[in-house]
Motif scaffolding. Structure first.
Motif, PDB file in Angstrom:
ATOM      1  N   LEU A 119     -12.658 -36.308-111.163  1.00  0.00           N
ATOM      2  CA  LEU A 119     -11.993 -35.915-112.262  1.00  0.00           C
ATOM      3  C   LEU A 119     -11.192 -34.565-112.079  1.00  0.00           C
ATOM      4  O   LEU A 119     -10.385 -34.282-112.584  1.00  0.00           O
ATOM      5  CB  LEU A 119     -12.909 -35.666-113.469  1.00  0.00           C
ATOM      6  CG  LEU A 119     -13.446 -36.652-114.323  1.00  0.00           C
ATOM      7  CD1 LEU A 119     -14.413 -36.278-115.357  1.00  0.00           C
ATOM      8  CD2 LEU A 119     -12.241 -37.269-114.982  1.00  0.00           C
ATOM      9  N   ASP A 167      -9.546 -34.150-109.281  1.00  0.00           N
ATOM     10  CA  ASP A 167      -8.348 -34.521-108.651  1.00  0.00           C
ATOM     11  C   ASP A 167      -7.111 -34.418-109.887  1.00  0.00           C
ATOM     12  O   ASP A 167      -5.790 -34.616-109.655  1.00  0.00           O
ATOM     13  CB  ASP A 167      -8.316 -36.119-108.210  1.00  0.00           C
ATOM     14  CG  ASP A 167      -9.160 -36.042-107.219  1.00  0.00           C
ATOM     15  OD1 ASP A 167      -9.506 -34.937-106.349  1.00  0.00           O
ATOM     16  OD2 ASP A 167      -9.656 -37.244-106.705  1.00  0.00           O
ATOM     17  N   TYR A 168      -7.716 -34.489-111.228  1.00  0.00           N
ATOM     18  CA  TYR A 168      -6.663 -34.440-112.272  1.00  0.00           C
ATOM     19  C   TYR A 168      -6.071 -33.003-112.529  1.00  0.00           C
ATOM     20  O   TYR A 168      -5.140 -32.632-113.135  1.00  0.00           O
ATOM     21  CB  TYR A 168      -7.200 -34.907-113.675  1.00  0.00           C
ATOM     22  CG  TYR A 168      -7.421 -36.535-113.514  1.00  0.00           C
ATOM     23  CD1 TYR A 168      -5.962 -37.073-114.062  1.00  0.00           C
ATOM     24  CD2 TYR A 168      -8.215 -37.316-113.151  1.00  0.00           C
ATOM     25  CE1 TYR A 168      -6.076 -38.813-113.965  1.00  0.00           C
ATOM     26  CE2 TYR A 168      -8.196 -38.587-112.946  1.00  0.00           C
ATOM     27  CZ  TYR A 168      -7.048 -39.309-113.459  1.00  0.00           C
ATOM     28  OH  TYR A 168      -7.139 -40.635-113.191  1.00  0.00           O
ATOM     29  N   ASN A 205      -4.343 -29.866-111.657  1.00  0.00           N
ATOM     30  CA  ASN A 205      -3.000 -29.719-110.797  1.00  0.00           C
ATOM     31  C   ASN A 205      -1.989 -28.568-111.655  1.00  0.00           C
ATOM     32  O   ASN A 205      -2.607 -28.272-112.629  1.00  0.00           O
ATOM     33  CB  ASN A 205      -2.365 -31.117-110.462  1.00  0.00           C
ATOM     34  CG  ASN A 205      -2.069 -31.826-111.701  1.00  0.00           C
ATOM     35  OD1 ASN A 205      -1.655 -31.557-112.689  1.00  0.00           O
ATOM     36  ND2 ASN A 205      -2.107 -33.098-111.561  1.00  0.00           N
ATOM     37  N   LEU A 239      -8.162 -29.021-115.134  1.00  0.00           N
ATOM     38  CA  LEU A 239      -9.196 -29.659-115.921  1.00  0.00           C
ATOM     39  C   LEU A 239      -9.787 -29.311-117.159  1.00  0.00           C
ATOM     40  O   LEU A 239      -9.842 -30.186-117.834  1.00  0.00           O
ATOM     41  CB  LEU A 239     -10.463 -29.946-114.541  1.00  0.00           C
ATOM     42  CG  LEU A 239     -11.431 -31.020-114.999  1.00  0.00           C
ATOM     43  CD1 LEU A 239     -11.001 -32.470-115.478  1.00  0.00           C
ATOM     44  CD2 LEU A 239     -12.423 -31.037-114.104  1.00  0.00           C
ATOM     45  N   LEU A 286      -7.272 -30.879-119.568  1.00  0.00           N
ATOM     46  CA  LEU A 286      -7.435 -32.028-119.971  1.00  0.00           C
ATOM     47  C   LEU A 286      -8.556 -32.468-120.678  1.00  0.00           C
ATOM     48  O   LEU A 286      -8.457 -33.399-121.482  1.00  0.00           O
ATOM     49  CB  LEU A 286      -7.463 -32.735-118.428  1.00  0.00           C
ATOM     50  CG  LEU A 286      -7.733 -34.376-118.446  1.00  0.00           C
ATOM     51  CD1 LEU A 286      -6.720 -35.129-118.834  1.00  0.00           C
ATOM     52  CD2 LEU A 286      -8.027 -34.903-117.021  1.00  0.00           C
ATOM     53  N   ILE A 324      -2.793 -41.503-118.388  1.00  0.00           N
ATOM     54  CA  ILE A 324      -3.887 -40.636-117.822  1.00  0.00           C
ATOM     55  C   ILE A 324      -4.901 -40.933-118.926  1.00  0.00           C
ATOM     56  O   ILE A 324      -6.046 -40.889-118.402  1.00  0.00           O
ATOM     57  CB  ILE A 324      -3.516 -39.126-117.810  1.00  0.00           C
ATOM     58  CG1 ILE A 324      -2.467 -39.167-116.688  1.00  0.00           C
ATOM     59  CG2 ILE A 324      -4.590 -38.236-117.602  1.00  0.00           C
ATOM     60  CD1 ILE A 324      -1.973 -37.545-116.565  1.00  0.00           C
ATOM     61  N   GLU A 356      -6.884 -43.954-117.883  1.00  0.00           N
ATOM     62  CA  GLU A 356      -7.246 -43.815-116.742  1.00  0.00           C
ATOM     63  C   GLU A 356      -8.524 -43.076-116.936  1.00  0.00           C
ATOM     64  O   GLU A 356      -9.734 -43.552-115.973  1.00  0.00           O
ATOM     65  CB  GLU A 356      -6.579 -42.852-115.476  1.00  0.00           C
ATOM     66  CG  GLU A 356      -5.188 -43.775-115.234  1.00  0.00           C
ATOM     67  CD  GLU A 356      -4.258 -42.816-114.436  1.00  0.00           C
ATOM     68  OE1 GLU A 356      -4.739 -41.558-113.831  1.00  0.00           O
ATOM     69  OE2 GLU A 356      -3.193 -43.498-113.826  1.00  0.00           O
ATOM     70  N   ILE A 357      -8.815 -42.114-117.643  1.00  0.00           N
ATOM     71  CA  ILE A 357     -10.083 -41.323-117.995  1.00  0.00           C
ATOM     72  C   ILE A 357     -10.867 -42.174-118.522  1.00  0.00           C
ATOM     73  O   ILE A 357     -12.248 -42.156-118.073  1.00  0.00           O
ATOM     74  CB  ILE A 357      -9.860 -40.019-118.728  1.00  0.00           C
ATOM     75  CG1 ILE A 357      -8.753 -39.232-118.160  1.00  0.00           C
ATOM     76  CG2 ILE A 357     -11.179 -39.418-119.222  1.00  0.00           C
ATOM     77  CD1 ILE A 357      -9.413 -38.338-116.625  1.00  0.00           C
TER      78      ILE A 357
END
Length: 306
Positions: free
Chosen positions: A236, A238-239, A241, A246, A249, A289, A292-293
Motif C-alpha cells: 500500500l 507504493d500508492y 506518491n 497514503l 488514499l 485504483i 486495485e485496493i
C-alpha cells in the motif's frame, strides 16, 4: 473543503473531520490542533463524555469557545463513569442520557449539541426507552440530531427500523471492510449517513504505515496475520506518491461510498493533522485504483460483533 449532508438533516459535514479522543489534556496543544483543523475547512469535531472521563470534553469546550458558530459538534453518551475510580458501566437508560447531556453541555461550554450519539449498544437494550430520551432532547432543543456509534449489524438494523437517527459511526477503512458487506448500502438506502472512524487503521494506513504495522500488529489485525499485515502495508505504501499520499488514499477510500458523510481521523500532533490535510491536494481517486485496493485487501465480515 467539500461538505456532505448528514442523513436527512440540515447539517453538512466536511468530508474529513477531527476525532478528538487523542488530543491529550494539554490545553494549548489541543487548541493548536483544533484551530489548524478548523482553519483548513474542517467543521466537524467528534468527542465523547467517556474520553479521559470528561476531561476531553472540557479541553474541546475551551478550545472552541471563541468559534462555536463555525463548528458542528458531536459527542456521545451511554457509559456511566466514575472519574475517581476510573471505572464505568453501560447505561442507555433515559435517566442517564438526560443527565449525561446536561453534564456534557457544561463541560463543552455550549447550550446545544449538534450530533448526540449513543456510545455503543446491544440488542438486549431497552431501545425504545433510549429513543424516547433522544427524541425528548431534540424536542427540547438541547440536541439538533442524534445517531449511534456501533459496528453491530443487528443493533444498527433495529435503529434503522425504529428511529429517526441521521448517522451511524463505525470503524471503516481499507483493512476493515466489514461495513461494505451488509451495512453501507442499508444505511444509504435509508438516508442515514456513516461517520467513518479509524480510517487510517491506527496509523497502519498512514505514510508510515509499514513501520507502524511492524510495531502495532504483532498479533495481527482482524483476519490478517502479522506477516500478511507487513506485506500488505508495504504494498500500500507504493500508492503514496506525488498524486496522493497514503494518508489521502486511506481517506479517499472510505469516502468513495456515498453512505459515508465524513472520514473522522484522530490526531495528537500538528504533524498528524498536516499529514491528513494532504487529502485536500490529492488527485481524485480513480475507479482503477479503488479496484486495485479492493483486490489487495480482504472483504471480511462481522462475526463476533452482531
Amino acid at each position: 473543503m467539500n461538505k456532505r449532508q448528514l442523513g436527512k438533516s440540515d447539517l453538512y459535514l466536511s468530508e474529513i473531520s477531527l476525532g478528538c479522543m487523542n488530543l491529550g489534556t494539554e490545553e494549548s496543544k489541543a487548541k493548536d490542533i483544533i484551530d489548524r483543523a478548523l482553519d483548513a475547512g474542517i467543521n466537524y469535531l467528534d468527542t465523547a463524555d467517556l474520553y479521559d472521563f470528561g476531561e476531553n470534553e472540557k479541553v474541546v469546550g475551551k478550545a472552541i469557545k471563541h468559534r462555536r458558530e463555525d463548528i458542528i459538534l458531536g459527542t456521545k453518551v451511554g457509559n456511566h463513569f466514575d472519574k475517581e475510580k476510573e471505572d464505568w458501566h453501560w447505561d442507555p437508560s433515559k435517566e442517564h442520557i438526560k443527565n449525561g447531556v446536561k453534564d456534557s453541555l457544561q463541560r463543552l461550554q455550549t447550550d446545544y449539541i449538534d450530533l448526540y450519539q449513543l456510545h455503543g449498544g446491544t440488542i438486549d437494550d431497552n431501545i425504545g426507552e433510549t429513543l424516547e430520551a433522544f427524541e425528548d432532547l431534540k424536542q427540547d432543543g438541547l440536541i439538533r440530531e442524534y445517531g449511534i456509534s456501533s459496528i453491530r449489524p443487528n443493533v444498527i438494523r433495529e435503529y434503522v427500523e425504529r428511529s429517526s437517527m441521521v448517522s451511524v459511526m463505525m470503524q471503516y477503512n481499507m483493512l476493515d471492510r466489514r461495513p461494505e458487506e451488509e451495512i453501507l448500502d442499508l444505511l444509504h438506502n435509508n438516508n442515514i449517513s456513516v461517520l467513518a472512524r479509524g480510517p487510517l487503521a491506527k496509523g497502519m494506513l498512514s505514510n508510515k504505515g509499514a513501520k507502524v504495522a511492524e510495531a502495532k500488529a504483532k498479533d495481527g489485525f482482524l483476519d490478517y496475520s502479522y506477516e500478511e499485515m507487513l506485506a500488505l502495508t508495504e504494498k500500500l505504501e507504493d500508492y503514496g506518491n506525488e498524486a496522493r499520499t497514503l494518508n489521502a488514499l486511506a481517506l479517499q477510500y472510505v469516502l468513495h461510498h456515498p453512505a459515508v458523510a465524513t472520514a473522522v481521523f484522530g490526531a495528537s500532533s500538528l504533524e498528524q493533522v498536516e499529514d491528513n490535510l494532504s487529502f485536500l491536494e490529492a488527485a481524485p481517486l480513480t475507479e482503477q485504483i479503488y479496484g486495485e485496493i479492493q483486490a489487495l485487501t480482504s472483504p471480511i465480515t462481522y462475526q463476533k460483533h452482531r
